[in-house]
Structure formats: structure tokens, C-alpha cells
Design a protein around this motif. Structure first.
Motif, mmCIF file in Angstrom:
data_model
loop_
_atom_site.group_PDB
_atom_site.id
_atom_site.type_symbol
_atom_site.label_atom_id
_atom_site.label_comp_id
_atom_site.label_asym_id
_atom_site.label_seq_id
_atom_site.Cartn_x
_atom_site.Cartn_y
_atom_site.Cartn_z
ATOM 1 N N GLY A 55 -92.216 19.698 -67.099
ATOM 2 C CA GLY A 55 -90.893 19.788 -67.720
ATOM 3 C C GLY A 55 -90.912 20.666 -68.952
ATOM 4 N N ALA A 56 -91.935 20.509 -69.788
ATOM 5 C CA ALA A 56 -92.050 21.336 -70.990
ATOM 6 C C ALA A 56 -92.273 22.804 -70.622
ATOM 7 C CB ALA A 56 -93.190 20.824 -71.873
ATOM 8 N N ILE A 57 -93.017 23.069 -69.555
ATOM 9 C CA ILE A 57 -93.244 24.448 -69.107
ATOM 10 C C ILE A 57 -91.931 25.049 -68.606
ATOM 11 C CG2 ILE A 57 -94.408 25.890 -67.384
ATOM 12 C CD1 ILE A 57 -96.846 23.914 -67.733
ATOM 13 N N PHE A 58 -91.140 24.281 -67.856
ATOM 14 C CA PHE A 58 -89.824 24.771 -67.428
ATOM 15 C C PHE A 58 -88.974 25.130 -68.652
ATOM 16 C CE2 PHE A 58 -90.479 23.662 -63.047
ATOM 17 C CZ PHE A 58 -89.475 24.306 -62.340
ATOM 18 N N ARG A 59 -89.010 24.282 -69.653
ATOM 19 C CA ARG A 59 -88.222 24.522 -70.878
ATOM 20 C C ARG A 59 -88.670 25.804 -71.565
ATOM 21 N NH1 ARG A 59 -87.323 19.963 -75.568
ATOM 22 N NH2 ARG A 59 -85.728 21.080 -76.715
ATOM 23 N N SER A 60 -89.980 25.998 -71.701
ATOM 24 C CA SER A 60 -90.499 27.221 -72.315
ATOM 25 C C SER A 60 -90.186 28.442 -71.457
ATOM 26 C CB SER A 60 -92.019 27.111 -72.523
ATOM 27 O OG SER A 60 -92.316 26.112 -73.468
ATOM 28 N N ALA A 61 -90.279 28.299 -70.131
ATOM 29 C CA ALA A 61 -89.951 29.410 -69.239
ATOM 30 C C ALA A 61 -88.503 29.844 -69.438
ATOM 31 C CB ALA A 61 -90.207 29.011 -67.788
ATOM 32 N N ALA A 62 -87.605 28.883 -69.577
ATOM 33 C CA ALA A 62 -86.197 29.206 -69.821
ATOM 34 C C ALA A 62 -86.027 29.863 -71.184
ATOM 35 C CB ALA A 62 -85.339 27.947 -69.717
ATOM 36 N N ALA A 63 -86.705 29.334 -72.190
ATOM 37 C CA ALA A 63 -86.572 29.855 -73.552
ATOM 38 C C ALA A 63 -87.052 31.298 -73.670
ATOM 39 C CB ALA A 63 -87.346 28.963 -74.530
ATOM 40 N N PHE A 64 -88.093 31.655 -72.914
ATOM 41 C CA PHE A 64 -88.662 32.995 -73.030
ATOM 42 C C PHE A 64 -88.259 33.924 -71.888
ATOM 43 C CE2 PHE A 64 -91.491 30.487 -75.778
ATOM 44 C CZ PHE A 64 -91.313 31.197 -76.954
ATOM 45 N N GLY A 65 -87.262 33.524 -71.107
ATOM 46 C CA GLY A 65 -86.668 34.420 -70.127
ATOM 47 C C GLY A 65 -87.442 34.644 -68.851
ATOM 48 N N ALA A 66 -88.263 33.678 -68.440
ATOM 49 C CA ALA A 66 -88.971 33.825 -67.168
ATOM 50 C C ALA A 66 -87.965 33.801 -66.022
ATOM 51 C CB ALA A 66 -90.008 32.712 -66.989
ATOM 52 N N LYS A 67 -88.306 34.470 -64.958
ATOM 53 C CA LYS A 67 -87.448 34.559 -63.774
ATOM 54 C C LYS A 67 -87.551 33.301 -62.911
ATOM 55 C CE LYS A 67 -86.666 37.731 -59.901
ATOM 56 N NZ LYS A 67 -87.095 39.008 -59.308
ATOM 57 N N GLY A 68 -88.705 32.649 -62.903
ATOM 58 C CA GLY A 68 -88.870 31.472 -62.074
ATOM 59 C C GLY A 68 -90.232 30.833 -62.224
ATOM 60 N N VAL A 69 -90.375 29.668 -61.608
ATOM 61 C CA VAL A 69 -91.617 28.888 -61.637
ATOM 62 C C VAL A 69 -92.023 28.592 -60.201
ATOM 63 C CG1 VAL A 69 -92.696 26.729 -62.381
ATOM 64 C CG2 VAL A 69 -91.019 27.847 -63.866
ATOM 65 N N ILE A 70 -93.316 28.748 -59.925
ATOM 66 C CA ILE A 70 -93.862 28.466 -58.602
ATOM 67 C C ILE A 70 -94.764 27.245 -58.719
ATOM 68 C CG2 ILE A 70 -95.266 29.335 -56.694
ATOM 69 C CD1 ILE A 70 -94.452 32.195 -57.735
ATOM 70 N N LEU A 71 -94.463 26.234 -57.906
ATOM 71 C CA LEU A 71 -95.209 24.977 -57.896
ATOM 72 C C LEU A 71 -95.880 24.792 -56.547
ATOM 73 C CD1 LEU A 71 -92.120 23.008 -59.115
ATOM 74 C CD2 LEU A 71 -94.167 23.257 -60.499
ATOM 75 N N GLN A 72 -96.891 23.944 -56.507
ATOM 76 C CA GLN A 72 -97.514 23.590 -55.241
ATOM 77 C C GLN A 72 -96.681 22.533 -54.545
ATOM 78 O OE1 GLN A 72 -101.544 22.966 -57.013
ATOM 79 N NE2 GLN A 72 -102.113 23.714 -54.988
ATOM 80 N N ASP A 73 -96.722 22.551 -53.237
ATOM 81 C CA ASP A 73 -96.009 21.569 -52.436
ATOM 82 C C ASP A 73 -96.517 20.157 -52.678
ATOM 83 O OD1 ASP A 73 -93.847 22.181 -50.910
ATOM 84 O OD2 ASP A 73 -94.965 22.577 -49.076
ATOM 85 N N ARG A 74 -97.834 19.980 -52.588
ATOM 86 C CA ARG A 74 -98.398 18.634 -52.598
ATOM 87 C C ARG A 74 -98.874 18.157 -53.955
ATOM 88 N NH1 ARG A 74 -102.795 18.171 -48.130
ATOM 89 N NH2 ARG A 74 -103.740 19.442 -49.714
ATOM 90 N N HIS A 75 -99.150 19.041 -54.871
ATOM 91 C CA HIS A 75 -99.759 18.620 -56.131
ATOM 92 C C HIS A 75 -98.836 18.825 -57.317
ATOM 93 C CE1 HIS A 75 -103.583 17.923 -54.161
ATOM 94 N NE2 HIS A 75 -103.454 19.083 -53.561
ATOM 95 N N ALA A 87 -87.584 18.652 -69.502
ATOM 96 C CA ALA A 87 -87.132 20.043 -69.386
ATOM 97 C C ALA A 87 -85.795 20.282 -70.075
ATOM 98 C CB ALA A 87 -87.024 20.430 -67.912
ATOM 99 N N VAL A 88 -85.073 19.231 -70.415
ATOM 100 C CA VAL A 88 -83.805 19.309 -71.136
ATOM 101 C C VAL A 88 -82.848 20.332 -70.508
ATOM 102 C CG1 VAL A 88 -82.763 19.427 -73.437
ATOM 103 C CG2 VAL A 88 -85.141 18.770 -73.218
ATOM 104 N N GLY A 89 -82.656 20.235 -69.194
ATOM 105 C CA GLY A 89 -81.713 21.107 -68.505
ATOM 106 C C GLY A 89 -82.302 22.373 -67.908
ATOM 107 N N ALA A 90 -83.551 22.680 -68.225
ATOM 108 C CA ALA A 90 -84.153 23.935 -67.742
ATOM 109 C C ALA A 90 -84.377 23.944 -66.238
ATOM 110 C CB ALA A 90 -85.473 24.213 -68.464
ATOM 111 N N VAL A 91 -84.535 22.779 -65.594
ATOM 112 C CA VAL A 91 -84.728 22.778 -64.135
ATOM 113 C C VAL A 91 -83.486 23.295 -63.415
ATOM 114 C CG1 VAL A 91 -86.516 20.987 -64.069
ATOM 115 C CG2 VAL A 91 -84.116 20.335 -63.873
ATOM 116 N N ASP A 92 -82.341 23.232 -64.072
ATOM 117 C CA ASP A 92 -81.111 23.770 -63.492
ATOM 118 C C ASP A 92 -80.896 25.236 -63.858
ATOM 119 O OD1 ASP A 92 -80.305 21.319 -62.275
ATOM 120 O OD2 ASP A 92 -79.697 20.596 -64.257
ATOM 121 N N LYS A 93 -81.665 25.753 -64.789
ATOM 122 C CA LYS A 93 -81.501 27.136 -65.247
ATOM 123 C C LYS A 93 -82.551 28.085 -64.698
ATOM 124 C CE LYS A 93 -78.987 26.231 -69.466
ATOM 125 N NZ LYS A 93 -77.725 26.685 -68.959
#
Length: 188
Positions: A55-75, A87-93
Motif C-alpha cells: 500500500g505504501a509503495i502504491f502511494r509513493s508510485a502515485a506521488a512520483f508519477g509512476a505509470k503502474g505497478v506489477i505484482l505477482q499472482d500468487r505472492h 495506499a490512501v486512494g492510490a490503488v484507484d489512481k
């Protein structure tokens, strides 16, 4: 509905302020869709399982303008609950993709024009030395093992965070924030 009634319908320990919503997890993209066109910055998480860190990584990704996040299916946990709250709303952004095999995803992204930069404390070069303005996948590993060997072999280069204070490591979400900041400086 009263607060106690809401609490009974939520998982144990869930915090609410008299309101609860049930929503679907944000829509996933394919790696191809996330990586097309090849521009900007993507974040890839290699076996990071703590929902608060993600969640914190999603928040930082949004704050610094990343295009997206890639996660593993199972882990990786679902983008709900504690993760979404952190993530404070970043999962939707921030767009995201889930993949079975990170190495294959890196190969697909390389074919689309992306360069992979893995984060590792033992790397020779610092992030300011290895980052440039090309489309970049920033690969972050779990706190215990870091980026796994096969995933690291699919990275074009490994970089480390310069830590002049002498401490040898950071929490993965703190390291992500520093790395995203460094990557944003070369794109400014």
C-alpha cells in the motif's frame, strides 16, 4: 446501521468510523497494456507480501508519477483492506497488472522497449548512476531475500541507494519511495 452492526460485518480488527463500503478490486491490466506505449516508469514487486508495504509503495508510485505497478499472482495480497487503507486512494489512481512469472513479464516489457533496473544493496552503482530517462521498470524485492536471482538476471542493471549514514538497509516501502524519487529526478 449502528457502528456495532457495521463492525460485525467487517473482518476482525477492521477499523471504521461508522461507514463501510463493499467495492470491487480495481481493474487489472495485462503487462502488454500497462507497458504500451513504452514511456515513464513502472514498479515491479518481487515477492513483497506485506499489505502495508505494498500500500505504501502504491502511494509513493502515485506521488512520483509512476505509470503502474506489477505484482505477482500468487505472492501478493488483494488490493483491499489494510493495503488499500495504507495506499490512501492510490490503488484507484495507479494502474496495475498481476503476472504469474516476473521474468517473463520483464522479457515482454524489454520487447516493448522497457529497461529494467533492480534494487539491491550489494549493487556496484548507485541509483543516480544507473537511472536515466529511458522507459524504466524499477524492480523491488522482498525485505528478506531481495530481488530473486532469476528476476535479477532479467534486469539490465542493478542499483543501490546511496546511504552515507552507514546504515545498510531500509524497509522496502521506504526504499521504494527513495528509488521513485531518484527516478523522478531524471525525468524532470
Amino acid at each position: 446501521m449502528e457502528g456495532a452492526d457495521i463492525a460485525r460485518q467487517l473482518p476482525a480488527g477492521a477499523v471504521h468510523q461508522g461507514l463501510a463500503l463493499k467495492i470491487d478490486e480495481p481493474e487489472m491490466l495485462s503487462v502488454h497494456d500497462l507497458g504500451t506505449p513504452a514511456q515513464g516508469l513502472l514498479v515491479m514487486l518481487d515477492q513483497i507480501t506485506d499489505p502495508q508495504n505494498i500500500g505504501a509503495i502504491f502511494r509513493s508510485a502515485a506521488a512520483f508519477g509512476a505509470k503502474g505497478v506489477i505484482l505477482q499472482d500468487r505472492h501478493a495480497p488483494a488490493l483491499t483492506g489494510v493495503l488499500a487503507k495504507t495506499a490512501v486512494g492510490a490503488v484507484d489512481k495507479i494502474a496495475h497488472a498481476r503476472v504469474v512469472n516476473l521474468s517473463r513479464a520483464l522479457e515482454e516489457l524489454a520487447d516493448l522497449g522497457w529497461r529494467a533496473v533492480g534494487l539491491a544493496g550489494e549493487a556496484e552503482g548507485t541509483l543516480d548512476q544507473v537511472l536515466d530517462d529511458r522507459p524504466t521498470v524499477l524492480v523491488l524485492g522482498s525485505e528478506g531475500e531481495g530481488v530473486r536471482r532469476l528476476v535479477a538476471e532479467h534486469c539490465d542493471v542493478m542499483g543501490k541507494i546511496a546511504m552515507p549514514g552507514g546504515f545498510e538497509s531500509l524497509n522496502v516501502s521506504a526504499a521504494a519511495a527513495v528509488a521513485l524519487y531518484e527516478a523522478s529526478k531524471v525525468r524532470a
